[in-house]
Write a protein that holds these residues in place. Structure first.
Motif, short mmCIF file in Angstrom:
data_model
loop_
_atom_site.label_atom_id
_atom_site.label_comp_id
_atom_site.label_asym_id
_atom_site.label_seq_id
_atom_site.Cartn_x
_atom_site.Cartn_y
_atom_site.Cartn_z
N VAL A 240 13.89 -6.98 6.31
CA VAL A 240 13.72 -6.67 4.89
C VAL A 240 12.35 -6.06 4.62
O VAL A 240 12.21 -5.11 3.84
CB VAL A 240 13.94 -7.94 4.04
CG1 VAL A 240 13.50 -7.70 2.59
CG2 VAL A 240 15.40 -8.35 4.08
N LEU A 241 11.33 -6.60 5.26
CA LEU A 241 9.98 -6.03 5.07
C LEU A 241 9.93 -4.59 5.55
O LEU A 241 9.32 -3.72 4.91
CB LEU A 241 8.96 -6.89 5.81
CG LEU A 241 8.66 -8.28 5.22
CD1 LEU A 241 7.69 -9.03 6.12
CD2 LEU A 241 8.11 -8.14 3.82
N CYS A 242 10.55 -4.32 6.70
CA CYS A 242 10.57 -2.95 7.21
C CYS A 242 11.32 -2.02 6.26
O CYS A 242 10.88 -0.89 5.99
CB CYS A 242 11.20 -2.91 8.60
SG CYS A 242 10.23 -3.75 9.86
N LEU A 243 12.48 -2.50 5.75
CA LEU A 243 13.26 -1.67 4.82
C LEU A 243 12.58 -1.52 3.47
O LEU A 243 12.88 -0.61 2.71
CB LEU A 243 14.65 -2.30 4.62
CG LEU A 243 15.59 -2.30 5.84
CD1 LEU A 243 16.89 -3.01 5.52
CD2 LEU A 243 15.84 -0.87 6.31
N THR A 244 11.66 -2.41 3.16
CA THR A 244 10.95 -2.33 1.88
C THR A 244 9.79 -1.35 1.92
O THR A 244 9.60 -0.56 0.99
CB THR A 244 10.44 -3.72 1.46
OG1 THR A 244 11.54 -4.62 1.39
CG2 THR A 244 9.74 -3.66 0.11
#
Length: 307
Positions: A6-10
């Motif tokens: 999620v952090l990477c996609l954010t």
């Protein structure tokens, strides 16, 4: 693992979106500045006196005047530079020239070169020598020419955002050269147009006055700024009057931004897209954890209660 994904996609997709939207890195920017312009008192004049190629000329360069021979005409010239708004920078140049002619000569066209010192200081310090090229021709011989225009900056490449830019701080016309090619208008204009930074006379408004009969004297109305040149023989005069506004309007200059200006602009583009992704994925995580979509182990926050 889910949180890492999620952090990477954010944080990564907003960077790609901002970069691919053709506006992430600022490559060029503009600013306005009132230039410092001074007339260099270097002039070259060529006037066609017939349709068969006859001409008379004059310049402020002794080597050229010596080459002209019988085609040389010494005019009366007056120059006035004015600071109309009293801001310490000159706003207007008034150039007046009275060209003596023989009774049988008529003027069909005029070509004039005027050189200037041009300086900018707000971003990089620009110091250069430039010129204004004025020309007008007519099938009807004239008695007077009036031209009014603006001296404007013309760029082919952006300026640096700081430092000294003086690669064109040299005379546009090589007045020390004893060769005729150094004063040829084709060579001067051709070499000048190869520069990345030039000035041009924008929106010239020529007024061509006719009506001087051959053999008749030219009547002069002399103002306080004219200089009268007396001649031993009664000569006719061709009056050239030029008004050039060179700092009445701001110059718009293009330059390459520095590192911090580029980062500041890029950060705005990135954050504007990042806020949307933060809002979306924060709700995605809340939905996943609250509804036990993934196997999770709740961890109490703070110290455990001991009974």
């Amino acid at each position: 693992m889910f949180v890492i994904v999620v952090l990477c996609l954010t944080y990564i997709p907003p960077l790609l979106v901002a970069y691919r939207s053709q506006g992430f890195w600022i490559k060029r920017s503009t600013y306005e500045e009132q230039p410092v312009v001074r007339f260099q008192y270097q002039t070259l004049l060529v006037a066609a006196t017939s349709t068969q190629g006859d001409y008379v000329a004059w310049s402020t360069f002794p080597h050229l005047n010596n080459m002209l021979g019988d085609n040389l005409r010494i005019p009366a010239v007056s120059v006035r530079e004015e600071d109309q708004n009293q801001d310490g920078k000159l706003d207007r140049l008034t150039f007046r020239l009275e060209l003596p002619l023989q009774p049988e000569e008529q003027v069909y066209s005029v070509q004039l070169l005027l050189t200037f010192s041009y300086q900018l200081f707000r971003m990089s310090t620009v110091v250069m020598q430039s010129l204004a090229y004025v020309q007008h021709s007519s099938s009807v011989p004239g008695a007077k020419l009036f031209i009014s225009g603006d001296l404007r900056l013309q760029q082919k490449t952006p300026l640096p955002h700081r430092g000294l830019y003086n690669i064109y701080n040299m005379s546009v016309i090589d007045g020390s050269s004893p060769f005729a090619s150094a004063y040829d208008l084709d060579n001067i204009i051709g070499s000048y147009q190869e520069r990345n930074l030039t000035t041009v006379l924008s929106c010239p408004m020529p007024v061509w006055t006719v009506g001087r009969a051959a053999g008749s004297p030219f009547q002069l109305n002399v103002s306080s700024f004219k200089q009268i040149v007396t001649h031993p023989n009664p000569l006719l005069m061709f009056d050239c009057h030029y008004v050039i506004f060179f700092t009445s309007t701001l110059t718009v200059s293009t330059y390459r931004p520095g590192f911090w200006e580029t980062i500041k602009f890029a950060w705005i583009q990135y954050v504007s897209v990042l806020l949307i992704f933060l809002w979306v994925f924060e709700r995605v995580q809340r939905f996943i954890f609250q509804n036990q979509v993934l196997t999770t182990v709740p961890i109490p926050v703070g110290k455990p209660h001991l009974s």
